[in-house]
Design a protein around this motif. Structure first.
Motif, mmCIF file in Angstrom:
data_model
loop_
_atom_site.group_PDB
_atom_site.id
_atom_site.type_symbol
_atom_site.label_atom_id
_atom_site.label_comp_id
_atom_site.label_asym_id
_atom_site.label_seq_id
_atom_site.Cartn_x
_atom_site.Cartn_y
_atom_site.Cartn_z
ATOM 1 N N ILE A 108 -4.308 -14.713 12.095
ATOM 2 C CA ILE A 108 -4.555 -13.268 12.103
ATOM 3 C C ILE A 108 -6.051 -12.982 12.118
ATOM 4 N N GLU A 109 -6.785 -13.693 11.288
ATOM 5 C CA GLU A 109 -8.231 -13.462 11.228
ATOM 6 C C GLU A 109 -8.915 -13.860 12.532
ATOM 7 N N THR A 110 -8.342 -14.820 13.245
ATOM 8 C CA THR A 110 -8.932 -15.288 14.499
ATOM 9 C C THR A 110 -8.629 -14.350 15.657
ATOM 10 N N THR A 111 -7.425 -13.767 15.661
ATOM 11 C CA THR A 111 -6.989 -12.990 16.823
ATOM 12 C C THR A 111 -7.154 -11.483 16.668
ATOM 13 N N THR A 112 -7.416 -10.989 15.466
ATOM 14 C CA THR A 112 -7.541 -9.546 15.255
ATOM 15 C C THR A 112 -8.957 -9.085 15.554
ATOM 16 N N SER A 113 -9.074 -8.157 16.486
ATOM 17 C CA SER A 113 -10.405 -7.671 16.859
ATOM 18 C C SER A 113 -10.265 -6.286 17.486
ATOM 19 N N GLY A 114 -11.375 -5.701 17.870
ATOM 20 C CA GLY A 114 -11.366 -4.413 18.552
ATOM 21 C C GLY A 114 -10.822 -3.296 17.690
ATOM 22 N N GLN A 115 -10.049 -2.391 18.305
ATOM 23 C CA GLN A 115 -9.545 -1.232 17.597
ATOM 24 C C GLN A 115 -8.553 -1.610 16.512
ATOM 25 N N LEU A 130 0.818 -1.210 0.000
ATOM 26 C CA LEU A 130 0.000 0.000 0.000
ATOM 27 C C LEU A 130 0.854 1.263 0.000
ATOM 28 N N GLU A 131 1.972 1.235 0.715
ATOM 29 C CA GLU A 131 2.824 2.419 0.788
ATOM 30 C C GLU A 131 3.639 2.616 -0.485
ATOM 31 N N ARG A 132 4.094 1.527 -1.087
ATOM 32 C CA ARG A 132 5.000 1.650 -2.232
ATOM 33 C C ARG A 132 4.285 1.677 -3.583
ATOM 34 N N LEU A 133 3.111 1.070 -3.669
ATOM 35 C CA LEU A 133 2.397 1.055 -4.947
ATOM 36 C C LEU A 133 1.215 2.017 -4.987
ATOM 37 N N LEU A 134 0.674 2.372 -3.820
ATOM 38 C CA LEU A 134 -0.445 3.308 -3.788
ATOM 39 C C LEU A 134 -0.103 4.606 -3.054
ATOM 40 N N CYS A 135 1.141 4.675 -2.534
ATOM 41 C CA CYS A 135 1.614 5.875 -1.825
ATOM 42 C C CYS A 135 0.683 6.261 -0.685
ATOM 43 N N GLU A 136 0.127 5.269 -0.008
ATOM 44 C CA GLU A 136 -0.734 5.523 1.133
ATOM 45 C C GLU A 136 0.089 5.568 2.418
ATOM 46 N N ALA A 137 -0.214 6.516 3.279
ATOM 47 C CA ALA A 137 0.455 6.616 4.569
ATOM 48 C C ALA A 137 -0.306 5.775 5.587
ATOM 49 N N ILE A 138 0.270 4.661 5.982
ATOM 50 C CA ILE A 138 -0.382 3.751 6.923
ATOM 51 C C ILE A 138 0.065 4.113 8.340
ATOM 52 N N PRO A 139 -0.870 4.410 9.245
ATOM 53 C CA PRO A 139 -0.476 4.788 10.610
ATOM 54 C C PRO A 139 0.164 3.622 11.347
ATOM 55 N N PRO A 140 1.074 3.909 12.276
ATOM 56 C CA PRO A 140 1.697 2.835 13.059
ATOM 57 C C PRO A 140 0.697 2.208 14.007
ATOM 58 N N PRO A 141 0.976 1.011 14.508
ATOM 59 C CA PRO A 141 0.063 0.380 15.468
ATOM 60 C C PRO A 141 0.033 1.178 16.761
ATOM 61 N N PRO A 142 -1.045 1.065 17.517
ATOM 62 C CA PRO A 142 -1.157 1.817 18.771
ATOM 63 C C PRO A 142 -0.062 1.430 19.764
ATOM 64 N N ALA A 143 0.329 2.384 20.593
ATOM 65 C CA ALA A 143 1.419 2.153 21.551
ATOM 66 C C ALA A 143 1.081 1.062 22.561
ATOM 67 N N ASN A 144 -0.196 0.888 22.839
ATOM 68 C CA ASN A 144 -0.608 -0.109 23.837
ATOM 69 C C ASN A 144 -0.945 -1.453 23.206
ATOM 70 N N MET A 145 -0.473 -1.677 21.986
ATOM 71 C CA MET A 145 -0.751 -2.939 21.304
ATOM 72 C C MET A 145 -0.145 -4.102 22.088
ATOM 73 N N SER A 146 -0.915 -5.143 22.256
ATOM 74 C CA SER A 146 -0.432 -6.319 22.970
ATOM 75 C C SER A 146 0.019 -7.384 21.985
ATOM 76 N N VAL A 147 0.984 -8.189 22.392
ATOM 77 C CA VAL A 147 1.494 -9.269 21.556
ATOM 78 C C VAL A 147 0.564 -10.474 21.679
ATOM 79 N N VAL A 148 0.128 -10.988 20.538
ATOM 80 C CA VAL A 148 -0.797 -12.118 20.528
ATOM 81 C C VAL A 148 -0.066 -13.362 20.037
ATOM 82 N N MET A 149 -0.136 -14.421 20.796
ATOM 83 C CA MET A 149 0.481 -15.690 20.396
ATOM 84 C C MET A 149 -0.462 -16.421 19.458
#
Length: 221
Positions: free
Chosen positions: A89-96, A59-78
């Motif tokens: 990823i589809e199972t563990t990604t939720s919320g914000q 997205l950044e290199r082919l569409l020149c979109e600025a993707i925001p960084p992940p939130p500072a309080n992001m938790s590591v998911v096993m």
């Protein structure tokens, strides 16, 4: 290609003693620079892929979109065992996190047939790989959602998106001006003049290439 690189490309000769030779890639498995191992594996971990990183890079290199960084309080998911990275990823990604992941993950899933070192894989841990999805173009792009099945299909679809051509031109121009610090100026120029600025002839005609800037007083000669 020398034989030592053969393991990265199915059906190619292997062996360290082999002389360099031309080779043909299966178009269903490779589509130019997007599927080169050095590009595919750029954001991966040592033992597993990162579809999110791959999607952000596209997205950044082919569409020149600025993707925001992940939130500072992001938790590591096993990730659970016995499933593919996509399923994890589809199972563990939720919320914000879901609002961004639904944008950046689909193009990353298109690269599912490439492992953590960029080598083609038919399955992942013995499981079938799902490389289908829909890329939602940003509001600034022309066109609707882009459905695809695999990275080769995605590349063909993106080739017809005007914003991709403009972004490609901006990347060329930014590189010619001295790096990614020039991307703001490059984007402005290519939007105003069109994708023709991507050609080498147009780049060398520009004042930035033909002229020399005045040296600032604080920089010694």
């Amino acid at each position: 290609m020398r034989g030592a690189a053969g393991p990265w490309y199915p059906g190619q000769p292997t062996g360290r003693g082999a002389e360099p030779a031309k080779f043909m890639l299966d178009p269903s498995q490779a589509c130019g620079v997007l599927t080169q191992p050095a590009v595919v594996a750029t954001h991966d971990f040592a033992t597993r892929t990162t579809p999110t990183g791959r999607g952000v890079d596209l997205l950044e290199r082919l569409l020149c979109e600025a993707i925001p960084p992940p939130p500072a309080n992001m938790s590591v998911v096993m990730f659970p065992a016995g499933i593919t990275v996509r399923q994890a990823i589809e199972t563990t990604t939720s919320g914000q996190c879901a609002s961004c992941h639904r944008i950046v993950d689909p193009p990353g899933f298109a690269f599912g047939h490439f492992d953590a070192v960029g080598s083609f894989q038919k399955t992942e841990g013995g499981l079938p790989v799902d490389t289908g999805g829909v890329l939602s173009l940003p509001a600034s792009a022309t066109g609707g959602p882009v459905p695809f099945m695999g990275v080769s299909d995605l590349a063909r679809e993106l080739a017809g998106v005007p914003q991709v051509r403009t972004c490609f031109a901006a990347q060329w121009l930014a590189f010619s001006l001295g790096g990614f610090d020039s991307m703001t100026e490059a984007r402005s120029d290519t939007r105003r003049e069109g994708a023709r600025a991507s050609t080498a002839a147009e780049i060398v005609r520009r004042p930035h290439t033909r002229g020399r800037a005045t040296r600032p007083a604080h920089i010694p000669a």
